[in-house]
Design a protein around this motif. Structure first.
Motif, PDB file in Angstrom:
ATOM      1  N   LEU A  36       0.849  10.803  -2.565  1.00 33.24           N
ATOM      2  CA  LEU A  36       1.869  11.260  -1.614  1.00 33.24           C
ATOM      3  C   LEU A  36       2.683  10.087  -1.086  1.00 33.24           C
ATOM      4  CD1 LEU A  36       3.302  13.306   0.177  1.00 33.24           C
ATOM      5  CD2 LEU A  36       1.350  13.207   1.753  1.00 33.24           C
ATOM      6  N   LEU A  37       2.007   8.981  -0.779  1.00 32.93           N
ATOM      7  CA  LEU A  37       2.722   7.806  -0.276  1.00 32.93           C
ATOM      8  C   LEU A  37       3.687   7.237  -1.315  1.00 32.93           C
ATOM      9  CD1 LEU A  37       0.239   5.734   1.905  1.00 32.93           C
ATOM     10  CD2 LEU A  37       2.472   6.624   2.558  1.00 32.93           C
ATOM     11  N   TYR A  38       3.253   7.188  -2.574  1.00 34.66           N
ATOM     12  CA  TYR A  38       4.166   6.707  -3.622  1.00 34.66           C
ATOM     13  C   TYR A  38       5.341   7.668  -3.802  1.00 34.66           C
ATOM     14  CZ  TYR A  38       1.477   2.656  -5.071  1.00 34.66           C
ATOM     15  OH  TYR A  38       0.866   1.436  -5.093  1.00 34.66           O
ATOM     16  N   CYS A  39       5.096   8.950  -3.619  1.00 35.76           N
ATOM     17  CA  CYS A  39       6.177   9.938  -3.682  1.00 35.76           C
ATOM     18  C   CYS A  39       7.194   9.673  -2.568  1.00 35.76           C
ATOM     19  CB  CYS A  39       5.586  11.339  -3.571  1.00 35.76           C
ATOM     20  SG  CYS A  39       6.801  12.663  -3.736  1.00 35.76           S
ATOM     21  N   ILE A  40       6.709   9.414  -1.358  1.00 36.30           N
ATOM     22  CA  ILE A  40       7.598   9.095  -0.231  1.00 36.30           C
ATOM     23  C   ILE A  40       8.353   7.796  -0.519  1.00 36.30           C
ATOM     24  CG2 ILE A  40       7.599   8.350   2.187  1.00 36.30           C
ATOM     25  CD1 ILE A  40       5.268  10.368   2.622  1.00 36.30           C
ATOM     26  N   TRP A  41       7.625   6.783  -0.984  1.00 38.34           N
ATOM     27  CA  TRP A  41       8.223   5.479  -1.293  1.00 38.34           C
ATOM     28  C   TRP A  41       9.339   5.621  -2.334  1.00 38.34           C
ATOM     29  CZ3 TRP A  41       7.804   2.858  -6.086  1.00 38.34           C
ATOM     30  CH2 TRP A  41       8.313   1.551  -6.091  1.00 38.34           C
ATOM     31  N   GLY A  42       9.078   6.411  -3.377  1.00 41.40           N
ATOM     32  CA  GLY A  42      10.054   6.562  -4.448  1.00 41.40           C
ATOM     33  C   GLY A  42      11.267   7.394  -4.069  1.00 41.40           C
ATOM     34  N   ASN A  43      11.109   8.296  -3.105  1.00 35.80           N
ATOM     35  CA  ASN A  43      12.204   9.189  -2.727  1.00 35.80           C
ATOM     36  C   ASN A  43      13.074   8.669  -1.594  1.00 35.80           C
ATOM     37  OD1 ASN A  43      12.328  12.083  -4.040  1.00 35.80           O
ATOM     38  ND2 ASN A  43      10.193  11.420  -4.059  1.00 35.80           N
ATOM     39  N   PHE A  44      12.545   7.715  -0.822  1.00 34.21           N
ATOM     40  CA  PHE A  44      13.310   7.228   0.336  1.00 34.21           C
ATOM     41  C   PHE A  44      13.480   5.715   0.252  1.00 34.21           C
ATOM     42  CE2 PHE A  44      11.295  11.191   1.801  1.00 34.21           C
ATOM     43  CZ  PHE A  44      12.453  11.911   2.063  1.00 34.21           C
ATOM     44  N   THR A  45      14.355   5.308  -0.643  1.00 39.64           N
ATOM     45  CA  THR A  45      14.606   3.883  -0.857  1.00 39.64           C
ATOM     46  C   THR A  45      15.791   3.370  -0.033  1.00 39.64           C
ATOM     47  OG1 THR A  45      16.011   4.384  -2.755  1.00 39.64           O
ATOM     48  CG2 THR A  45      13.665   3.967  -3.199  1.00 39.64           C
ATOM     49  N   ARG A  46      16.542   4.302   0.567  1.00 40.53           N
ATOM     50  CA  ARG A  46      17.710   3.939   1.371  1.00 40.53           C
ATOM     51  C   ARG A  46      17.663   4.657   2.716  1.00 40.53           C
ATOM     52  NH1 ARG A  46      21.951   1.641  -1.586  1.00 40.53           N
ATOM     53  NH2 ARG A  46      21.416   1.395  -3.786  1.00 40.53           N
TER      54      ARG A  46
END
Length: 200
Positions: free
Chosen positions: A38-48
């Motif tokens: 889940l954390l990697y999903c958040i990291w990958g989706n919110f880069t800006r």
């Protein structure tokens, strides 16, 4: 945990890792529980940020966060933030003009989509996880709807599975939002918790 202790932990985390790590922690504060996936999903989706400026969050921030004093391990590859830390991070998240309420809504939308398929999972563990995460997302986006769903879950647990009452009491405490409907639900939840403890 006291508010001051939560603020100190967040400040120490930021001092050790810098602001990009803090930005990940902001986003990670919305879910009730965290997994590396889940954390990697958040990291990958919110880069800006909401102004399309890069956040510069390194991939290692995921493991740095779950191994930090902001999180505690509660199961195999399952982590939680203390409720006071979560609330303080969410408060800072909404107050930061890089994110505001707009980004909170976006994270809630991602979380709802992430757990949607598990709401009907045959394994109760996955269903409970998905249900809890759904309530977390709704508590910050549609609090009145979240209250209705929690109230229905209390009614079902009282009639069918009283052992689940304590989980629901704990969830209600963690999700509390300052609206009249939540105030009433919290009073009810605490009464149900007292009832359950006296039955043991």
């Amino acid at each position: 945990m006291k508010d001051e202790d939560a603020q100190r932990r967040i400040a120490a985390f930021t001092k050790k890792f810098d602001y990009p790590h803090l930005y990940l922690a902001y986003h990670a504060a919305l879910p009730l529980a965290l997994t590396p996936d889940l954390l990697y999903c958040i990291w990958g989706n919110f880069t800006r940020d909401i102004h399309q400026q890069p956040l510069g969050i390194p991939w290692i921030a995921v493991s740095d966060l779950i191994l930090s004093s902001l999180c505690g391990e509660v199961g195999y590859e399952l982590y939680e933030m203390d409720a006071t830390i979560r609330q303080e991070l969410l408060h800072q998240f909404k107050a930061d003009d890089k994110f505001t309420e707009k980004r909170l809504q976006q994270v809630a939308g991602l979380l709802l989509e992430y757990v949607r398929q598990d709401l009907n999972h045959p394994d109760v563990y996955y269903r409970d996880f998905a249900e809890s995460q759904t309530w977390a997302a709704l508590a910050y986006t549609k609090p009145t709807e979240s209250v209705k769903l929690l109230a229905a879950a209390f009614e079902k647990a009282y009639g069918e599975n009283q052992a689940d009452l304590m989980r629901l009491v704990s969830l209600t405490e963690m999700l509390y939002q300052p609206i009249p409907e939540f105030d009433k639900l919290l009073i009810f939840a605490r009464a149900m918790g007292h009832y359950r403890r006296n039955r043991l």
